[in-house]
Enzyme design. Structure first.
Site, PDB file in Angstrom:
ATOM      1  N   CYS A  86       0.645 -36.676 -10.986  1.00  0.00           N
ATOM      2  CA  CYS A  86      -0.019 -37.813 -10.378  1.00  0.00           C
ATOM      3  C   CYS A  86      -0.664 -38.663 -11.473  1.00  0.00           C
ATOM      4  O   CYS A  86      -1.303 -38.143 -12.376  1.00  0.00           O
ATOM      5  CB  CYS A  86      -1.099 -37.440  -9.376  1.00  0.00           C
ATOM      6  SG  CYS A  86      -0.484 -36.510  -7.995  1.00  0.00           S
ATOM      7  N   ARG A 113       4.212 -39.219 -14.743  1.00  0.00           N
ATOM      8  CA  ARG A 113       3.380 -38.126 -14.243  1.00  0.00           C
ATOM      9  C   ARG A 113       3.751 -37.709 -12.827  1.00  0.00           C
ATOM     10  O   ARG A 113       3.286 -36.684 -12.328  1.00  0.00           O
ATOM     11  CB  ARG A 113       1.897 -38.534 -14.265  1.00  0.00           C
ATOM     12  CG  ARG A 113       1.380 -38.915 -15.636  1.00  0.00           C
ATOM     13  CD  ARG A 113      -0.085 -39.290 -15.563  1.00  0.00           C
ATOM     14  NE  ARG A 113      -0.901 -38.167 -15.157  1.00  0.00           N
ATOM     15  CZ  ARG A 113      -1.379 -37.251 -15.981  1.00  0.00           C
ATOM     16  NH1 ARG A 113      -1.121 -37.322 -17.250  1.00  0.00           N
ATOM     17  NH2 ARG A 113      -2.108 -36.265 -15.511  1.00  0.00           N
ATOM     18  N   TRP A 125       2.862 -36.919  -7.412  1.00  0.00           N
ATOM     19  CA  TRP A 125       3.754 -35.770  -7.483  1.00  0.00           C
ATOM     20  C   TRP A 125       3.180 -34.804  -6.453  1.00  0.00           C
ATOM     21  O   TRP A 125       2.114 -34.228  -6.653  1.00  0.00           O
ATOM     22  CB  TRP A 125       3.728 -35.159  -8.876  1.00  0.00           C
ATOM     23  CG  TRP A 125       4.745 -34.089  -9.101  1.00  0.00           C
ATOM     24  CD1 TRP A 125       6.026 -34.247  -9.539  1.00  0.00           C
ATOM     25  CD2 TRP A 125       4.562 -32.682  -8.903  1.00  0.00           C
ATOM     26  NE1 TRP A 125       6.651 -33.033  -9.616  1.00  0.00           N
ATOM     27  CE2 TRP A 125       5.796 -32.058  -9.239  1.00  0.00           C
ATOM     28  CE3 TRP A 125       3.510 -31.883  -8.466  1.00  0.00           C
ATOM     29  CZ2 TRP A 125       5.968 -30.677  -9.160  1.00  0.00           C
ATOM     30  CZ3 TRP A 125       3.691 -30.513  -8.384  1.00  0.00           C
ATOM     31  CH2 TRP A 125       4.918 -29.923  -8.733  1.00  0.00           C
ATOM     32  N   ASN A 128      -5.905 -36.805  -8.463  1.00  0.00           N
ATOM     33  CA  ASN A 128      -4.911 -36.007  -9.179  1.00  0.00           C
ATOM     34  C   ASN A 128      -5.485 -34.602  -9.303  1.00  0.00           C
ATOM     35  O   ASN A 128      -6.549 -34.425  -9.866  1.00  0.00           O
ATOM     36  CB  ASN A 128      -4.682 -36.638 -10.562  1.00  0.00           C
ATOM     37  CG  ASN A 128      -3.929 -35.749 -11.538  1.00  0.00           C
ATOM     38  OD1 ASN A 128      -4.072 -35.863 -12.735  1.00  0.00           O
ATOM     39  ND2 ASN A 128      -3.110 -34.867 -11.040  1.00  0.00           N
ATOM     40  N   GLY A 129      -4.793 -33.611  -8.708  1.00  0.00           N
ATOM     41  CA  GLY A 129      -5.289 -32.244  -8.771  1.00  0.00           C
ATOM     42  C   GLY A 129      -5.169 -31.571  -7.417  1.00  0.00           C
ATOM     43  O   GLY A 129      -4.438 -32.047  -6.542  1.00  0.00           O
ATOM     44  N   GLU A 141      16.548 -24.073 -25.371  1.00  0.00           N
ATOM     45  CA  GLU A 141      16.071 -25.454 -25.236  1.00  0.00           C
ATOM     46  C   GLU A 141      17.228 -26.379 -24.834  1.00  0.00           C
ATOM     47  O   GLU A 141      17.057 -27.264 -23.995  1.00  0.00           O
ATOM     48  CB  GLU A 141      15.413 -25.895 -26.553  1.00  0.00           C
ATOM     49  CG  GLU A 141      14.962 -27.336 -26.633  1.00  0.00           C
ATOM     50  CD  GLU A 141      13.993 -27.776 -25.534  1.00  0.00           C
ATOM     51  OE1 GLU A 141      13.447 -26.933 -24.805  1.00  0.00           O
ATOM     52  OE2 GLU A 141      13.808 -28.996 -25.380  1.00  0.00           O
ATOM     53  N   LYS A 194      17.256 -28.554 -21.373  1.00  0.00           N
ATOM     54  CA  LYS A 194      17.436 -30.021 -21.382  1.00  0.00           C
ATOM     55  C   LYS A 194      18.513 -30.414 -20.387  1.00  0.00           C
ATOM     56  O   LYS A 194      18.366 -31.343 -19.620  1.00  0.00           O
ATOM     57  CB  LYS A 194      17.851 -30.448 -22.780  1.00  0.00           C
ATOM     58  CG  LYS A 194      17.193 -31.456 -23.590  1.00  0.00           C
ATOM     59  CD  LYS A 194      15.755 -31.705 -23.660  1.00  0.00           C
ATOM     60  CE  LYS A 194      14.816 -31.013 -22.804  1.00  0.00           C
ATOM     61  NZ  LYS A 194      13.522 -30.732 -23.233  1.00  0.00           N
ATOM     62  N   GLU A 206      17.367 -29.828 -16.701  1.00  0.00           N
ATOM     63  CA  GLU A 206      16.298 -30.750 -16.304  1.00  0.00           C
ATOM     64  C   GLU A 206      16.833 -32.114 -15.876  1.00  0.00           C
ATOM     65  O   GLU A 206      16.385 -32.665 -14.881  1.00  0.00           O
ATOM     66  CB  GLU A 206      15.338 -30.999 -17.491  1.00  0.00           C
ATOM     67  CG  GLU A 206      14.303 -29.931 -17.703  1.00  0.00           C
ATOM     68  CD  GLU A 206      13.425 -30.230 -18.910  1.00  0.00           C
ATOM     69  OE1 GLU A 206      12.212 -30.036 -18.802  1.00  0.00           O
ATOM     70  OE2 GLU A 206      13.929 -30.658 -19.979  1.00  0.00           O
ATOM     71  N   HIS A 214      26.335  -8.396 -22.023  1.00  0.00           N
ATOM     72  CA  HIS A 214      25.584  -7.576 -21.068  1.00  0.00           C
ATOM     73  C   HIS A 214      25.384  -8.302 -19.743  1.00  0.00           C
ATOM     74  O   HIS A 214      24.423  -8.046 -19.029  1.00  0.00           O
ATOM     75  CB  HIS A 214      24.231  -7.175 -21.659  1.00  0.00           C
ATOM     76  CG  HIS A 214      24.361  -6.357 -22.903  1.00  0.00           C
ATOM     77  ND1 HIS A 214      24.875  -5.085 -22.901  1.00  0.00           N
ATOM     78  CD2 HIS A 214      24.093  -6.642 -24.192  1.00  0.00           C
ATOM     79  CE1 HIS A 214      24.896  -4.610 -24.137  1.00  0.00           C
ATOM     80  NE2 HIS A 214      24.426  -5.550 -24.948  1.00  0.00           N
ATOM     81  N   LYS A 264       5.922 -34.847 -16.064  1.00  0.00           N
ATOM     82  CA  LYS A 264       5.743 -34.605 -17.486  1.00  0.00           C
ATOM     83  C   LYS A 264       4.498 -33.782 -17.781  1.00  0.00           C
ATOM     84  O   LYS A 264       4.463 -33.001 -18.718  1.00  0.00           O
ATOM     85  CB  LYS A 264       5.668 -35.935 -18.225  1.00  0.00           C
ATOM     86  CG  LYS A 264       5.609 -35.765 -19.706  1.00  0.00           C
ATOM     87  CD  LYS A 264       6.453 -36.756 -20.426  1.00  0.00           C
ATOM     88  CE  LYS A 264       6.638 -36.378 -21.863  1.00  0.00           C
ATOM     89  NZ  LYS A 264       7.669 -35.341 -22.017  1.00  0.00           N
TER      90      LYS A 264
HETATM   91  C1  G6P Z   1       6.645 -29.889 -17.909  1.00  0.00           C
HETATM   92  C2  G6P Z   1       7.506 -30.881 -18.647  1.00  0.00           C
HETATM   93  C3  G6P Z   1       8.198 -30.198 -19.833  1.00  0.00           C
HETATM   94  C4  G6P Z   1       7.159 -29.547 -20.732  1.00  0.00           C
HETATM   95  C5  G6P Z   1       6.255 -28.595 -19.951  1.00  0.00           C
HETATM   96  C6  G6P Z   1       5.070 -28.145 -20.788  1.00  0.00           C
HETATM   97  O1  G6P Z   1       7.443 -28.944 -17.282  1.00  0.00           O
HETATM   98  O2  G6P Z   1       8.468 -31.441 -17.779  1.00  0.00           O
HETATM   99  O3  G6P Z   1       8.926 -31.143 -20.571  1.00  0.00           O
HETATM  100  O4  G6P Z   1       7.797 -28.855 -21.751  1.00  0.00           O
HETATM  101  O5  G6P Z   1       5.729 -29.240 -18.799  1.00  0.00           O
HETATM  102  O6  G6P Z   1       4.277 -29.264 -21.050  1.00  0.00           O
HETATM  103  P1  G6P Z   1       3.297 -29.449 -22.269  1.00  0.00           P
HETATM  104  O7  G6P Z   1       2.740 -30.832 -22.091  1.00  0.00           O
HETATM  105  O8  G6P Z   1       2.249 -28.391 -22.141  1.00  0.00           O
HETATM  106  O9  G6P Z   1       4.083 -29.310 -23.514  1.00  0.00           O
END
Ligand code: G6P
Length: 612
Positions: A2, A27, A73, A99-100, A485, A489, A492, A508, A607
């Site tokens: 949010c 956000r 969100w 937000n929260g 990673e 990616k 996501e 395995h 994010k």
């Molecule tokens: C969310 C984002 C990711 C990020 C993760 C941790 O899931 O979409 O891209 O890696 O949070 O966020 P931070 O801000 O703590 O790195």
């Protein structure tokens, strides 16, 4: 999670609020709304993105110089028009954005219902604004005091901004656990979840602390007090951010821009810290704590998502170079276990946003056990940066694409610097080798630039995989976190299922999935385990899997076996993660674009995850 924006001053609020929402849309983007006070308290809100809100408002009345706005969100209640923020109080004299999560909303709601309050939405936010109104009427107090009293009854996390018809020159905001920044203009104030909506208008900001309430009123100085009613002195800071960092600068998406920014962002992470000629590494933010780090019995790294993957690379680096035992923990797991932590442990918290709720809670837990806490954050002034004993900013600049790219390589860069410094202090590395590594690290931004030339080739390759339903990513050693990673990616932003695995573990389980439909990305740059990775590739080939291999320039053996090759420049094994990640970022980006996905705002993600 949010984004919240508020404005009070002499300018028209609507364009400022709208622009602010666009800047905070990373956000959350499932619904949005705005409230403006101009005699009437008008409100528009709708399911969908900020652009949907803008089209919905179109040329309806938006006049007014004070207002609040929100991009959501969803936590409580599905994303729809009614649950979108702002929320009115019963009388419609007050409106609030939040937000929260208010954890005790159910019991508060029950009490309010018994007192005759009716609720329109399923949100916890509406409960809080009704409570504020109830207090305002019954206790006969102004808005600021009503907010203060209400927040004393609330359990949970919040950043809120409230507007009242009775006090038309003032906004009241507060925070606990969710971020809130106030921008101080010449004759106006800006409130926001981060500095992005503010930087265009003023560089003077105040970061609000947990359990503080801030009142901003036209013609008066900012006033901050705690929810315990103690007046606070505002600490005004200068923003370092600039506007171009927040714009796409000719790129189609923020994600692509951020991928291409990496030569510079890594250089910024190294700047003033690494001097290969003199053979020094200096991380100014942790100098007072580096002895403690060097003496630590153990390093525990806590993080979430991509930052957790950076932490895994960190584990290899600290063990290899500084010979220190390291554990890497998902912050969300760590905080709810009963972990063994002592005063001799050093906890490193990694977070791009510096606001991730689980990482913050893990820090608090480790702190309560007496551990030293070091932060690696990107967002300056963020909650995690402030909760740690010391830390190093990554200096990657604002990252707006939801899928993290440049923040990851910057985190790995900082971890490399930390590991090298500790190795030097602990005498675990010969001086000659130390200097060789510094020189190589110094050349990494240039090598990243070279690696990026692969973009056109990756784009072509992506065409082959647009319709893939699964992907497997394999790597060993330093490249195992890179494989994870790469897989993260892809899932996501393209919604293709992908898994990252240590190459040897494939037999395995995941090997059962391999057939001619299954693309397997192998990061095969390792020197140490190169032959073993070749065996893993052969195992995939034998089952007709299609191999995309990331290799070191000039590689021969893997080239003969793989269906597709992506080359990265030669470097030290421990620096490979920074280079090998780049083709994988580009691959997921191009596949997602070809599948018509919204790469900057993937579905269901946000994010900054400020809820557990
Ligand atoms: C969310 C984002 C990711 C990020 C993760 C941790 O899931 O979409 O891209 O890696 O949070 O966020 P931070 O801000 O703590 O790195």
């Amino acid at each position: 999670m949010c984004g919240i924006v508020g404005y009070v001053g002499t300018k028209q609020a609507y364009p400022i609020l709208m622009k602010g929402l666009y800047r905070l849309e990373y956000r959350g983007y499932d619904s949005a709304g705005i409230a403006i006070l101009n005699g009437k308290l008008i409100m528009y809100k709708t399911k969908g993105k900020v652009s949907d809100l803008e089209s919905y408002i179109d040329d309806q009345d938006t006049a007014g110089t004070i207002g609040i706005a929100h991009t959501r969100w969803a936590t409580h209640g599905e994303p729809n028009d009614v649950n979108a923020h702002p929320h009115y109080s019963q009388s419609r004299n007050l409106a609030m954005i939040h937000n929260g999560i208010i954890e005790n909303y159910a019991s508060l709601k029950e009490e309010l219902k018994n007192r005759g309050y009716k609720f329109e939405s399923d949100t916890d936010t509406e409960v809080l604004i009704q409570l504020i109104e109830d207090i305002k009427i019954n206790e006969k107090v102004g808005l600021e005091e009503a907010v203060r009293i209400a927040l004393n009854q609330v359990v949970g996390a919040y950043a809120i901004v409230v507007i009242s018809k009775d006090e038309p020159d003032m906004l009241v905001a507060a925070r606990k656990g969710s971020p809130l920044v106030v921008g101080i203009g010449k004759d106006d104030f800006f409130l926001a979840s981060d500095a992005a909506p503010i930087v265009e208008y003023t560089k003077d900001v105040v970061y609000i602390n947990d359990e503080e309430i801030v009142a901003v009123k036209r013609g008066e100085p900012i006033r901050i007090k705690t929810i315990g009613n103690k007046l606070q002195t505002p600490y005004i800071q200068k923003l370092e951010m600039n506007l171009t960092q927040l714009e796409k600068g000719g790129y189609e998406h923020f994600m692509l821009k951020e991928i291409f920014e990496q030569p510079n962002s890594i250089l910024d992470s190294l700047r003033g810290r690494l001097n290969a000629k003199e053979g020094t590494v200096k991380l100014g933010g942790i100098v007072d704590y580096e002895q403690k780090m060097a003496n630590a019995k153990r390093i525990i790294i806590v993080a979430c998502g991509t930052s957790w993957h950076a932490g895994l690379v960190g584990e290899y680096l600290f063990e290899d170079l500084a010979r220190m035992p390291v554990e890497v923990e998902y912050a969300s797991e760590f905080r709810y276990r009963n972990p063994i932590i002592s005063e001799e442990d050093v906890v490193i918290a990694i977070s791009q946003s510096g606001e991730t709720a689980d990482t913050l809670a893990a820090i608090e837990l480790a702190k309560s056990k007496g551990a030293t806490i070091i932060g690696i954050c990107n967002v300056v002034g963020s909650s995690i940066a402030r909760a740690t004993d010391a830390g190093s900013y990554t200096h990657a600049g604002p990252e707006i694409g939801v899928a993290s790219t440049k923040a990851f390589t910057a985190q790995v860069t900082i971890l490399t610097l930390m590991a090298l410094r500790l190795a030097q202090m602990r005498n675990t590395i010969p001086q000659k080798r130390f200097r060789e590594l510094l020189t190589e690290l110094e050349s990494i931004p240039q090598k990243v630039k070279e690696t990026l030339k692969i973009d056109g080739q990756v784009k072509e390759l992506a065409k082959m995989f647009v319709y893939a339903r699964n992907f497997l990513y394999l790597g060993r050693g330093y490249n195992f976190p890179v494989a994870m990673e790469g897989a993260l990616k892809l899932k996501e932003i393209s919604y293709i299922h992908a898994e990252g695995y240590p190459a040897a573990e494939m037999k395995h389980g995941p090997i059962a999935l391999i057939d001619s439909e299954m693309p397997v990305v192998v990061i095969a740059t390792n020197r140490g385990t190169y032959d073993k990775v070749i065996s893993n590739i052969q195992e995939v080939k034998a089952r007709k899997g299609r191999i995309v291999a990331v290799v070191t320039k000039g590689d021969k053996a893997v080239k003969e076996l793989a269906d597709f090759i992506l080359e990265v420049p030669e470097t030290e094994e421990l620096l490979v993660p920074i280079l090998a990640t780049i083709p994988l970022q580009l691959l997921s980006y191009h596949i997602a674009v070809m599948r018509g996905c919204n790469v900057d705002q993937p579905r269901n993600l946000a994010k900054s995850v400020t809820v557990e």
